[in-house]
Write a protein that holds these residues in place. Structure first.
Motif, PDB file in Angstrom:
ATOM      1  N   LYS A 337       0.867  -1.174   0.000  1.00 23.90           N
ATOM      2  CA  LYS A 337       0.000   0.000   0.000  1.00 23.90           C
ATOM      3  C   LYS A 337       0.900   1.220   0.000  1.00 23.90           C
ATOM      4  O   LYS A 337       1.835   1.314   0.802  1.00 23.90           O
ATOM      5  N   VAL A 338       0.653   2.134  -0.915  1.00 27.11           N
ATOM      6  CA  VAL A 338       1.464   3.339  -0.976  1.00 27.11           C
ATOM      7  C   VAL A 338       1.161   4.195   0.248  1.00 27.11           C
ATOM      8  O   VAL A 338       0.009   4.532   0.525  1.00 27.11           O
ATOM      9  N   GLY A 339       2.193   4.514   1.009  1.00 29.24           N
ATOM     10  CA  GLY A 339       2.022   5.343   2.193  1.00 29.24           C
ATOM     11  C   GLY A 339       2.567   6.739   1.956  1.00 29.24           C
ATOM     12  O   GLY A 339       3.090   7.062   0.894  1.00 29.24           O
ATOM     13  N   VAL A 340       2.445   7.573   2.981  1.00 25.45           N
ATOM     14  CA  VAL A 340       2.958   8.935   2.943  1.00 25.45           C
ATOM     15  C   VAL A 340       3.811   9.158   4.179  1.00 25.45           C
ATOM     16  O   VAL A 340       3.396   8.819   5.293  1.00 25.45           O
ATOM     17  N   SER A 341       5.006   9.692   4.006  1.00 29.62           N
ATOM     18  CA  SER A 341       5.879   9.929   5.153  1.00 29.62           C
ATOM     19  C   SER A 341       6.680  11.208   4.925  1.00 29.62           C
ATOM     20  O   SER A 341       6.960  11.594   3.788  1.00 29.62           O
ATOM     21  N   SER A 342       7.057  11.855   6.029  1.00 30.51           N
ATOM     22  CA  SER A 342       7.804  13.102   5.958  1.00 30.51           C
ATOM     23  C   SER A 342       9.287  12.817   5.713  1.00 30.51           C
ATOM     24  O   SER A 342       9.746  11.675   5.816  1.00 30.51           O
ATOM     25  N   HIS A 343      10.048  13.872   5.420  1.00 34.94           N
ATOM     26  CA  HIS A 343      11.484  13.739   5.172  1.00 34.94           C
ATOM     27  C   HIS A 343      12.308  14.420   6.259  1.00 34.94           C
ATOM     28  O   HIS A 343      12.879  13.767   7.123  1.00 34.94           O
ATOM     29  N   PHE A 344      12.358  15.759   6.243  1.00 38.25           N
ATOM     30  CA  PHE A 344      13.268  16.510   7.106  1.00 38.25           C
ATOM     31  C   PHE A 344      12.595  17.848   7.418  1.00 38.25           C
ATOM     32  O   PHE A 344      12.397  18.682   6.529  1.00 38.25           O
ATOM     33  N   TYR A 345      12.223  18.036   8.690  1.00 35.28           N
ATOM     34  CA  TYR A 345      11.523  19.256   9.079  1.00 35.28           C
ATOM     35  C   TYR A 345      12.492  20.430   9.239  1.00 35.28           C
ATOM     36  O   TYR A 345      13.605  20.276   9.751  1.00 35.28           O
ATOM     37  N   HIS A 346      12.048  21.595   8.833  1.00 33.44           N
ATOM     38  CA  HIS A 346      12.783  22.840   9.063  1.00 33.44           C
ATOM     39  C   HIS A 346      11.839  23.801   9.770  1.00 33.44           C
ATOM     40  O   HIS A 346      10.864  24.276   9.181  1.00 33.44           O
ATOM     41  N   VAL A 347      12.106  24.041  11.046  1.00 36.82           N
ATOM     42  CA  VAL A 347      11.273  24.910  11.871  1.00 36.82           C
ATOM     43  C   VAL A 347      12.013  26.231  12.067  1.00 36.82           C
ATOM     44  O   VAL A 347      13.205  26.239  12.399  1.00 36.82           O
ATOM     45  N   TYR A 348      11.322  27.350  11.871  1.00 31.32           N
ATOM     46  CA  TYR A 348      11.968  28.654  12.005  1.00 31.32           C
ATOM     47  C   TYR A 348      10.925  29.730  12.312  1.00 31.32           C
ATOM     48  O   TYR A 348       9.708  29.508  12.158  1.00 31.32           O
ATOM     49  N   ALA A 349      11.407  30.878  12.749  1.00 34.58           N
ATOM     50  CA  ALA A 349      10.527  32.017  13.032  1.00 34.58           C
ATOM     51  C   ALA A 349      10.238  32.741  11.727  1.00 34.58           C
ATOM     52  O   ALA A 349      11.146  33.134  11.002  1.00 34.58           O
ATOM     53  N   CYS A 350       8.944  32.916  11.415  1.00 32.21           N
ATOM     54  CA  CYS A 350       8.605  33.573  10.152  1.00 32.21           C
ATOM     55  C   CYS A 350       8.246  35.043  10.335  1.00 32.21           C
ATOM     56  O   CYS A 350       8.093  35.769   9.364  1.00 32.21           O
ATOM     57  N   GLU A 351       8.094  35.480  11.556  1.00 30.57           N
ATOM     58  CA  GLU A 351       7.962  36.910  11.807  1.00 30.57           C
ATOM     59  C   GLU A 351       8.413  37.187  13.226  1.00 30.57           C
ATOM     60  O   GLU A 351       8.450  36.295  14.076  1.00 30.57           O
ATOM     61  N   LYS A 416      -0.728  26.945  19.281  1.00 29.54           N
ATOM     62  CA  LYS A 416      -1.279  28.303  19.343  1.00 29.54           C
ATOM     63  C   LYS A 416      -0.752  29.086  20.540  1.00 29.54           C
ATOM     64  O   LYS A 416      -0.912  30.312  20.601  1.00 29.54           O
ATOM     65  N   SER A 417      -0.125  28.364  21.487  1.00 25.31           N
ATOM     66  CA  SER A 417       0.396  29.018  22.689  1.00 25.31           C
ATOM     67  C   SER A 417       1.869  29.373  22.566  1.00 25.31           C
ATOM     68  O   SER A 417       2.477  29.824  23.540  1.00 25.31           O
ATOM     69  N   ILE A 418       2.456  29.164  21.404  1.00 25.78           N
ATOM     70  CA  ILE A 418       3.863  29.528  21.198  1.00 25.78           C
ATOM     71  C   ILE A 418       4.014  31.047  21.269  1.00 25.78           C
ATOM     72  O   ILE A 418       3.291  31.783  20.589  1.00 25.78           O
ATOM     73  N   ILE A 419       4.935  31.496  22.112  1.00 24.24           N
ATOM     74  CA  ILE A 419       5.141  32.937  22.283  1.00 24.24           C
ATOM     75  C   ILE A 419       6.460  33.410  21.690  1.00 24.24           C
ATOM     76  O   ILE A 419       6.654  34.619  21.498  1.00 24.24           O
ATOM     77  N   PHE A 420       7.358  32.473  21.399  1.00 24.39           N
ATOM     78  CA  PHE A 420       8.646  32.896  20.859  1.00 24.39           C
ATOM     79  C   PHE A 420       9.343  31.717  20.186  1.00 24.39           C
ATOM     80  O   PHE A 420       9.335  30.608  20.713  1.00 24.39           O
ATOM     81  N   VAL A 421       9.907  31.994  19.015  1.00 25.09           N
ATOM     82  CA  VAL A 421      10.727  31.015  18.298  1.00 25.09           C
ATOM     83  C   VAL A 421      12.115  31.625  18.185  1.00 25.09           C
ATOM     84  O   VAL A 421      12.297  32.662  17.537  1.00 25.09           O
ATOM     85  N   GLU A 422      13.104  31.007  18.843  1.00 28.01           N
ATOM     86  CA  GLU A 422      14.442  31.572  18.846  1.00 28.01           C
ATOM     87  C   GLU A 422      15.051  31.541  17.444  1.00 28.01           C
ATOM     88  O   GLU A 422      14.598  30.800  16.565  1.00 28.01           O
ATOM     89  N   SER A 423      16.085  32.326  17.239  1.00 29.60           N
ATOM     90  CA  SER A 423      16.702  32.434  15.912  1.00 29.60           C
ATOM     91  C   SER A 423      17.783  31.390  15.673  1.00 29.60           C
ATOM     92  O   SER A 423      17.972  30.921  14.546  1.00 29.60           O
ATOM     93  N   GLU A 424      18.497  30.996  16.724  1.00 28.02           N
ATOM     94  CA  GLU A 424      19.592  30.046  16.566  1.00 28.02           C
ATOM     95  C   GLU A 424      19.067  28.622  16.517  1.00 28.02           C
ATOM     96  O   GLU A 424      18.444  28.140  17.466  1.00 28.02           O
ATOM     97  N   ALA A 425      19.313  27.930  15.402  1.00 33.91           N
ATOM     98  CA  ALA A 425      18.764  26.592  15.197  1.00 33.91           C
ATOM     99  C   ALA A 425      19.815  25.520  15.431  1.00 33.91           C
ATOM    100  O   ALA A 425      21.014  25.775  15.364  1.00 33.91           O
ATOM    101  N   GLU A 426      19.345  24.314  15.688  1.00 40.29           N
ATOM    102  CA  GLU A 426      20.213  23.156  15.895  1.00 40.29           C
ATOM    103  C   GLU A 426      19.804  22.049  14.941  1.00 40.29           C
ATOM    104  O   GLU A 426      18.614  21.813  14.712  1.00 40.29           O
ATOM    105  N   VAL A 427      20.793  21.373  14.377  1.00 42.23           N
ATOM    106  CA  VAL A 427      20.515  20.259  13.476  1.00 42.23           C
ATOM    107  C   VAL A 427      20.354  18.978  14.288  1.00 42.23           C
ATOM    108  O   VAL A 427      21.200  18.650  15.119  1.00 42.23           O
TER     109      VAL A 427
END
Length: 447
Positions: A337-351, A416-427
């Motif tokens: 059965k053909v499934g669906v799966s994610s690859h590699f998430y990139h989370v960041y602050a957009c504003e 919806k309760s996220i108040i801040f997304v930091e700028s420095e990311a980690e792999v």
């Protein structure tokens, strides 16, 4: 494994002999070597070569049969094609899989690094040195019971009877170190670190050692935390591990199966705070195991899932894309059965947030470093979670390790309760992400 051109030529000749007009083949092989050590001696050495090939055949009635094999020489291919052809007469008649309309579209060209694997003796030597360095770093660190240093080479291909043909190779090396402490009158404490790179030469073993040691030491002077509501900061790894458990939000197959928190009409709705953006990007430069095509031969690319808190896209296979009148996104995993799966998430602050938060200034904030029991403490269909965690109570830059505690909440409310997304990311192995600040979550600790 033979080159994809050789497999394609053999498959075409055999298909003509068997009277098969339509077929496709997806295959992969992995050459894997790993070592573990204990108290300065080799504990386990493993080496394996694994291959898997999926063959699909369509009959004159457009029913599809599927079989798997590990053998792609002419004899193995003939048996697989014949078996899949016979199985096709028992195939489904509704929502039948088909070739991806993008199976012959160009893929992104990325460097395919395949350095020679290092000798096993080198792996053992480096891992023994790493174990010793960790144990010698602090008297309380009694052992490194879980550790491993491994290297893996792999190649994968896709071809079909209409002339689509893709192949790629990749290689990576990884190390993990997970400690255990022993102190009189105190509970054993543990922590660890993981690093990955394209080769042993480039692997940040020293960084893994330093991270494992610093985290372990920071958990020695632990204290209980009072049950209550706390502002919570998720480490990159903790947030991505929780985010991944609720991937049904974006999985089109889960949505069509009514096994998701989303519906087909959810696109365009506000599901998170406006500071949050999330992409699924198999081609991200930091993704060591980048893939340029999925199991159906569809090219991979960056797919924006959340932009300014708004749900923008679902992840699709060819089947889900056809049923939802859109295009496949390069996330199909071929099989019975053909499934669906994610690859590699990139989370960041957009504003920019209206306010900036810093752990050095925060008062009574819970920093969650690692979530546990994700297999048991998450109800992905209800959106709820209750999970033990490792972390610290942070008060104006002072970190106090938290004794046994759990964090609980509703995932959509959390977003919806996220108040801040930091700028420095980690792999991390699952993606790239910064620390995520959440206004309030329930922490259960000392009553």
């Amino acid at each position: 494994m033979p080159k994809v051109q050789e497999i394609a030529q053999s498959a075409a000749a055999i298909a003509r002999e068997l009277g098969i007009d339509k077929y496709d083949i997806y295959g992969s092989s992995v050459d894997d070597t790993s070592v573990e050590v204990f108290q300065g001696e080799p504990k386990q050495v493993q080496a394996s070569n694994r291959s898997s090939v999926i063959v699909r055949v369509w009959n004159k009635n457009n029913q599809v049969g599927v079989t798997s094999t590990t053998d792609v020489d002419p004899t193995g291919l003939k048996l697989a094609l014949k078996t899949a052809s016979e199985a096709s007469f028992f195939g489904v008649k509704d929502n039948v899989p088909d070739f991806s309309p993008q199976a012959k579209a160009p893929t992104v060209s990325i460097p395919q690094e395949t350095p020679d694997q290092a000798p096993v003796s080198d792996l053992i030597e480096k891992l023994i040195d790493a174990e010793k360095t960790v144990i010698d770093a602090h008297p309380a660190i009694e052992s490194v019971p879980y550790n491993g240093l491994g290297q893996q080479d792999g190649n994968r291909f896709y071809l079909n009877s209409e002339g689509a043909m893709r192949e790629e190779v990749r290689a990576y090396t990884s190390i993990y170190l997970y400690t255990k402490t022993e102190q009189e009158g105190k509970k054993p404490r543990s922590s660890g670190a993981f690093k990955i790179s394209h080769s042993l030469q480039d692997l940040d073993i020293d960084g893994c050692i330093k991270e494992a040691v610093s985290k372990t030491i920071s958990h020695l002077d632990y204290k209980p935390i009072k049950t209550g509501k706390y502002r919570v900061v998720f480490s990159p790894r903790a947030f991505l591990s929780l985010f991944g458990r609720f991937s049904n939000l974006f999985n089109a197959q889960s949505i069509l199966d009514k096994q998701s928190l989303s519906t087909p009409e959810s696109i365009g709705s506000q599901i998170a705070a406006p500071y949050l953006c999330v992409d699924d990007n198999a081609l991200h430069p930091e993704n060591i195991s980048a893939e340029t095509f999925d199991g159906e031969g569809t090219p991979t690319r960056k797919i924006t899932l959340i932009s300014q808190g708004i749900l923008k896209n679902f992840l699709h296979s060819t089947i889900t894309a056809k049923r939802m009148n859109t295009e496949p996104t390069g996330h199909g995993s071929i099989g019975a059965k053909v499934g669906v799966s994610s690859h590699f998430y990139h989370v960041y602050a957009c504003e920019n947030s209206t306010q900036t938060y810093r752990l050095e200034e925060a008062e009574n904030v819970v920093l969650i470093d690692n979530l546990q029991a994700l297999h048991a403490g998450v109800n992905s269909l209800q959106g709820s979670f209750s999970l033990p965690f490792d972390g610290w109570l942070v008060n104006k830059g002072k970190y106090t390790s938290i004794d046994s505690a759990t964090v609980a909440g509703d995932f959509l409310t959390l977003l919806k309760s996220i108040i801040f997304v930091e700028s420095e990311a980690e792999v991390t192995p699952g993606g790239i992400c910064p620390r995520i600040w959440v206004e309030e979550l329930s922490i259960t600790g000392e009553q």
